[in-house]
Design a protein around this motif. Structure first.
Motif, PDB file in Angstrom:
ATOM      1  N   THR A   1       0.847  -1.196   0.000  1.00 46.52           N
ATOM      2  CA  THR A   1       0.000   0.000   0.000  1.00 46.52           C
ATOM      3  C   THR A   1       0.878   1.240   0.000  1.00 46.52           C
ATOM      4  O   THR A   1       1.761   1.385   0.847  1.00 46.52           O
ATOM      5  CB  THR A   1      -0.893   0.011   1.263  1.00 46.52           C
TER       6      THR A   1
ATOM      7  N   ILE B   1      -3.166   3.476  -1.763  1.00 43.01           N
ATOM      8  CA  ILE B   1      -3.512   2.711  -2.969  1.00 43.01           C
ATOM      9  C   ILE B   1      -2.840   1.335  -2.880  1.00 43.01           C
ATOM     10  O   ILE B   1      -1.624   1.246  -2.666  1.00 43.01           O
ATOM     11  CB  ILE B   1      -3.008   3.437  -4.245  1.00 43.01           C
ATOM     12  N   GLU B   2      -3.631   0.283  -3.056  1.00 42.65           N
ATOM     13  CA  GLU B   2      -3.056  -1.072  -3.054  1.00 42.65           C
ATOM     14  C   GLU B   2      -2.458  -1.375  -4.414  1.00 42.65           C
ATOM     15  O   GLU B   2      -3.098  -1.165  -5.447  1.00 42.65           O
ATOM     16  CB  GLU B   2      -4.149  -2.102  -2.728  1.00 42.65           C
TER      17      GLU B   2
ATOM     18  N   ARG C   1      -3.841   8.369  -9.113  1.00 41.43           N
ATOM     19  CA  ARG C   1      -4.734   7.837  -8.068  1.00 41.43           C
ATOM     20  C   ARG C   1      -4.193   8.145  -6.676  1.00 41.43           C
ATOM     21  O   ARG C   1      -4.937   8.360  -5.724  1.00 41.43           O
ATOM     22  CB  ARG C   1      -4.917   6.328  -8.243  1.00 41.43           C
ATOM     23  N   MET C   2      -2.869   8.122  -6.547  1.00 42.19           N
ATOM     24  CA  MET C   2      -2.257   8.470  -5.248  1.00 42.19           C
ATOM     25  C   MET C   2      -2.559   9.918  -4.875  1.00 42.19           C
ATOM     26  O   MET C   2      -2.929  10.217  -3.736  1.00 42.19           O
ATOM     27  CB  MET C   2      -0.741   8.266  -5.307  1.00 42.19           C
TER      28      MET C   2
ATOM     29  N   ASP D   1       2.504   1.729   4.983  1.00 39.22           N
ATOM     30  CA  ASP D   1       2.380   2.695   3.874  1.00 39.22           C
ATOM     31  C   ASP D   1       3.449   3.777   4.062  1.00 39.22           C
ATOM     32  O   ASP D   1       3.232   4.826   4.664  1.00 39.22           O
ATOM     33  CB  ASP D   1       0.974   3.311   3.870  1.00 39.22           C
TER      34      ASP D   1
ATOM     35  N   HIS E   1       0.403   4.693 -11.064  1.00 43.99           N
ATOM     36  CA  HIS E   1      -0.482   4.886  -9.907  1.00 43.99           C
ATOM     37  C   HIS E   1      -0.487   6.325  -9.392  1.00 43.99           C
ATOM     38  O   HIS E   1      -1.207   6.655  -8.459  1.00 43.99           O
ATOM     39  CB  HIS E   1      -0.036   3.965  -8.762  1.00 43.99           C
TER      40      HIS E   1
ATOM     41  N   SER F   1      -6.173  10.162  -3.892  1.00 45.19           N
ATOM     42  CA  SER F   1      -6.424   9.539  -2.596  1.00 45.19           C
ATOM     43  C   SER F   1      -6.009  10.490  -1.460  1.00 45.19           C
ATOM     44  O   SER F   1      -6.751  10.698  -0.484  1.00 45.19           O
ATOM     45  CB  SER F   1      -5.628   8.225  -2.528  1.00 45.19           C
TER      46      SER F   1
END
Ligand code: MG
Length: 385
Positions: free
Chosen positions: A247, A251-252, A339-340, A266, A336, A343
């Motif tokens: 993570t 985000i996974e 999306r990070m 994380d 990613h 988030s």
């Protein structure tokens, strides 16, 4: 004079803002407009208590906006501004303060000096409002024709602002007597009841945030007035271990290895949390969430990040920006990245444009180069009032 209550009228809708969320709940440099307004009065030494009047449908918005502040339950307003004001006054009747200030929630840039001026003029008057003499030449324009019919003498005209201040019993009586009229401010209700209303000099910055342009203007003014900028840095490392995913920034990511750690490991969020804590000199993540405490085993790291953000909002500060660098050979961060950012923005309720997520390798050198783990470093800038 003792016993000064303040009513904040927050019942308006967002119609003119073109927004589903009423303007008083929109973000103004990291905090909702309403929270900024309420805080000015809560912090004022001459104000004893603050009562907010809200729209029935805004209970959730309200709770989110004022969380942690010392306020009584909100009063649900009426259909008109005048009705909302009267309901607010009725709610104060049992405490019967000497004076009451009535203020529009959307005037978030209200300053302590204007509040002082209104309160002190109440020593000699039953009703007081702040205002600004009209400087522009005024034209009357007829209907839809856009043709000027005449020019109005402006020499005696002032623009009315809030907070408007009153002897409490006088304004409550006036509202009860004229409750079925639709007057647009409380001074007009006092005037209707035959009370002399005194004008004091208001502040040009104490404008009502009504349109998107107003909100942008308020943001510009607020950010230039928040001069106490703090910088914090954070750094963290977690080793690779067994697992098939890890993570980062909440985000996974599927990976041939996981990350070892007491929490969800994380590493990126830990670095950001430390940067935020560092900016306000509030220790580090280990002080707030000791690894020795079983409670945090396997914890989702957004809990740590939200805690740091709350410490900042408790001080009425806001996060100006965050710059994160993730240092590793694998996994690839690029796919990613967006999306990070999203988030983090959503967790911290700040714009995505205030969050940067970058990645680098160490050219196969050192522990990250040998693919033994992931390092992350972050810088955060925080503005305090
Ligand atoms: Mg860590």
């Amino acid at each position: 004079m003792s016993g000064c209550a303040t009513l904040i009228l927050a019942g308006g809708s967002g119609a003119r803002m073109g927004s589903d969320v009423p303007k008083q709940y929109l973000d103004l440099c990291g905090l909702p407009v309403l929270r900024r307004t309420v805080t000015v009065f809560l912090d004022h030494p001459l104000v004893d208590n603050v009562q907010v009047v809200i729209g029935e449908e805004d209970k959730n918005n309200y709770e989110a906006a004022v969380t942690g502040l010392d306020l009584p339950d909100p009063v649900i307003g009426g259909i008109t501004r005048q009705a909302s004001s009267r309901k607010g006054l009725e709610s104060l009747a049992s405490t019967n303060p000497d004076i009451v200030l009535i203020h529009d929630a959307a005037r978030a840039l209200i300053d302590a000096a204007t509040i002082d001026a209104v309160i002190s003029a109440l020593d000699l008057n039953h009703a007081v409002l702040p205002g600004i003499p009209v400087a522009d030449t005024l034209k009357r324009v007829l209907g839809d024709t856009a043709i000027v019919s005449d020019t109005i003498d402006r020499t005696t005209l002032w623009r009315a602002q809030t907070p408007q201040g009153f002897r409490f019993d006088k304004i409550l009586d006036a509202h009860r007597q004229f409750e079925n009229e639709d007057l647009t401010d409380d001074a007009a209700v006092a005037e209707r009841a035959g009370t002399d209303v005194a004008m004091v000099r208001g502040n040009e910055n104490n404008f009502k945030i009504t349109t998107q342009d107003d909100l942008e203007r308020a943001k510009t003014m607020m950010s230039s007035s928040m001069g106490d900028t703090r910088i914090g840095t954070g750094f963290d490392v977690h080793a690779f271990g067994d697992g098939d995913c890890l993570t980062l920034c909440g985000i996974e990511i599927d990976h041939e290895q996981g990350l070892e750690g007491h929490s969800d490991a994380d590493v990126a969020m830990h670095a950001i949390t430390d940067a935020l804590l560092g900016a306000i000199a509030a220790g580090d993540i280990g002080n707030h969430f000791p690894p020795s405490d079983e409670k945090w085993r396997g914890a989702a790291s957004y809990v740590f990040l939200e805690h740091a953000a709350k410490l900042i909002s408790d001080r009425n500060g806001s996060i100006a920006n965050i710059d994160l660098t993730i240092i590793c050979e694998t996994p690839k961060i690029g796919p990613h990245r967006v999306r990070m950012q999203e988030s983090l923005a959503s967790l911290l309720t700040i714009e995505v444009s205030r969050i940067s997520v970058k990645a680098t390798t160490t050219e196969k050198l050192g522990f990250t180069g040998r693919n033994e783990g992931i390092a992350a470093q972050a810088v955060a800038a925080v503005r305090l009032p």
